[in-house]
Design an enzyme around this catalytic site. Structure first.
Site, mmCIF file in Angstrom:
data_model
loop_
_atom_site.group_PDB
_atom_site.id
_atom_site.type_symbol
_atom_site.label_atom_id
_atom_site.label_comp_id
_atom_site.label_asym_id
_atom_site.label_seq_id
_atom_site.Cartn_x
_atom_site.Cartn_y
_atom_site.Cartn_z
ATOM 1 N N GLY A 1 0.813 -1.208 0.000
ATOM 2 C CA GLY A 1 0.000 0.000 0.000
ATOM 3 C C GLY A 1 0.845 1.255 0.000
ATOM 4 O O GLY A 1 0.537 2.224 0.701
ATOM 5 N N SER B 1 1.173 3.554 -2.171
ATOM 6 C CA SER B 1 0.634 4.729 -2.852
ATOM 7 C C SER B 1 -0.383 5.489 -2.008
ATOM 8 O O SER B 1 -0.844 6.555 -2.415
ATOM 9 C CB SER B 1 -0.010 4.330 -4.181
ATOM 10 O OG SER B 1 -1.127 3.486 -3.974
ATOM 11 N N ILE C 1 -0.394 7.248 4.020
ATOM 12 C CA ILE C 1 0.494 6.718 5.058
ATOM 13 C C ILE C 1 1.632 5.930 4.429
ATOM 14 O O ILE C 1 2.788 6.028 4.858
ATOM 15 C CB ILE C 1 -0.303 5.866 6.065
ATOM 16 C CG1 ILE C 1 -1.231 6.776 6.896
ATOM 17 C CG2 ILE C 1 0.628 5.073 6.972
ATOM 18 C CD1 ILE C 1 -2.156 6.036 7.831
ATOM 19 N N TYR D 1 -14.961 -2.993 9.080
ATOM 20 C CA TYR D 1 -13.596 -2.473 9.180
ATOM 21 C C TYR D 1 -13.032 -2.716 10.579
ATOM 22 O O TYR D 1 -11.880 -3.135 10.734
ATOM 23 C CB TYR D 1 -13.598 -0.979 8.863
ATOM 24 C CG TYR D 1 -12.233 -0.326 8.858
ATOM 25 C CD1 TYR D 1 -11.326 -0.576 7.831
ATOM 26 C CD2 TYR D 1 -11.861 0.557 9.870
ATOM 27 C CE1 TYR D 1 -10.077 0.030 7.813
ATOM 28 C CE2 TYR D 1 -10.613 1.170 9.858
ATOM 29 C CZ TYR D 1 -9.733 0.905 8.832
ATOM 30 O OH TYR D 1 -8.489 1.512 8.824
#
Length: 240
Positions: free
Chosen positions: A9, A11, A14, A148
């Site tokens: 991740g 891109s 964070i 989530y």
């Protein structure tokens, strides 16, 4: 000592901040992204060419994407940072089954499968760092983000359990648990909604991606090698 760091991740807001921080430390990076090709290209151009070992595109919400990532890795991986993710807003009873599959695959199945493949090498080398970017919701839960909260809670449990299993091989497993961070994921909130949240945070503001990256760097550094099975909150004191 420099490491080969795989950022899952890279891109995202964070992920970008983590990449920039690790470059300052002299690490070499393997950058994973899903769809933000222009962002990852800009990031790679910003970094010295010898510090970008590889760029891999893969959709980790699908089994095919996980397999693509794993088959594409050609360099030794010393450390992995799991920074990718997405959420689903709304009542749990209205969540579609497709979202169940996507979020469980992205946040739980993919990290477990990636870890399983990379662990043997780390154990042989007697060194490894696994770091998850989880969430405050994985600890306390959130209405309208039940799915989530569930997958982030699963990540926290995985961190605590695996850390006990591989610690003897000098492989540490930790997590950073952000609170309200100023990222695109929270970009849809209205000004009034943001102000209301800020009032509940002792520091009266959102956190920034670079502050999460600093916490990750703290856990990666060899000087903190005795930290294991730790969920480090980066919340500004915000505990719902």
């Amino acid at each position: 000592m420099a490491q080969n760091v795989l950022i899952i991740g890279a891109s995202g807001d964070i992920g970008i901040a983590i990449a920039r921080q690790r470059v300052k430390k002299g690490d070499q990076l393997i950058l994973h992204f899903h769809s933000n090709h222009s962002v990852i290209t800009e990031l790679a151009e910003e970094i010295a060419s010898e510090q970008v070992l590889q760029i891999i595109q893969a959709d980790l919400s699908m089994e095919e994407g996980i397999n693509k990532l794993l088959s594409s890795l050609v360099f030794q991986v010393d450390s992995v940072i799991f920074a990718s993710g997405k959420t689903e807003f709304g009542l749990f009873q209205d969540v579609e089954e497709k979202s169940f599959t996507e979020l469980l695959t992205l946040h739980v199945h993919a990290p477990l499968k990636i870890t399983k493949q990379l662990l043997p090498s780390m154990i042989r080398n007697q060194f490894g760092r696994l770091i998850f970017i989880t969430s405050i919701w994985g600890e306390v839960g959130a209405s309208n983000e039940v799915l989530y909260s569930t997958v982030k809670g699963a990540q926290n449990s995985f961190v605590k359990a695996l850390a006990k299993e591989v610690g003897a091989s000098n492989v540490t497993v930790n997590a950073v648990s952000p609170g309200f961070i100023d990222t695109k994921m929270n970009g849809s909130l209205l000004t009034a909604e943001r102000s209301e949240i800020y009032e509940t945070i002792p520091l009266k503001r959102a956190g920034f991606p670079h502050e999460v990256a600093e916490a990750v760097s703290f856990l990666l550094d060899r000087q903190t090698s005795f930290l294991n099975s730790h969920i480090l909150p980066v919340t500004g004191g915000w505990m719902i």
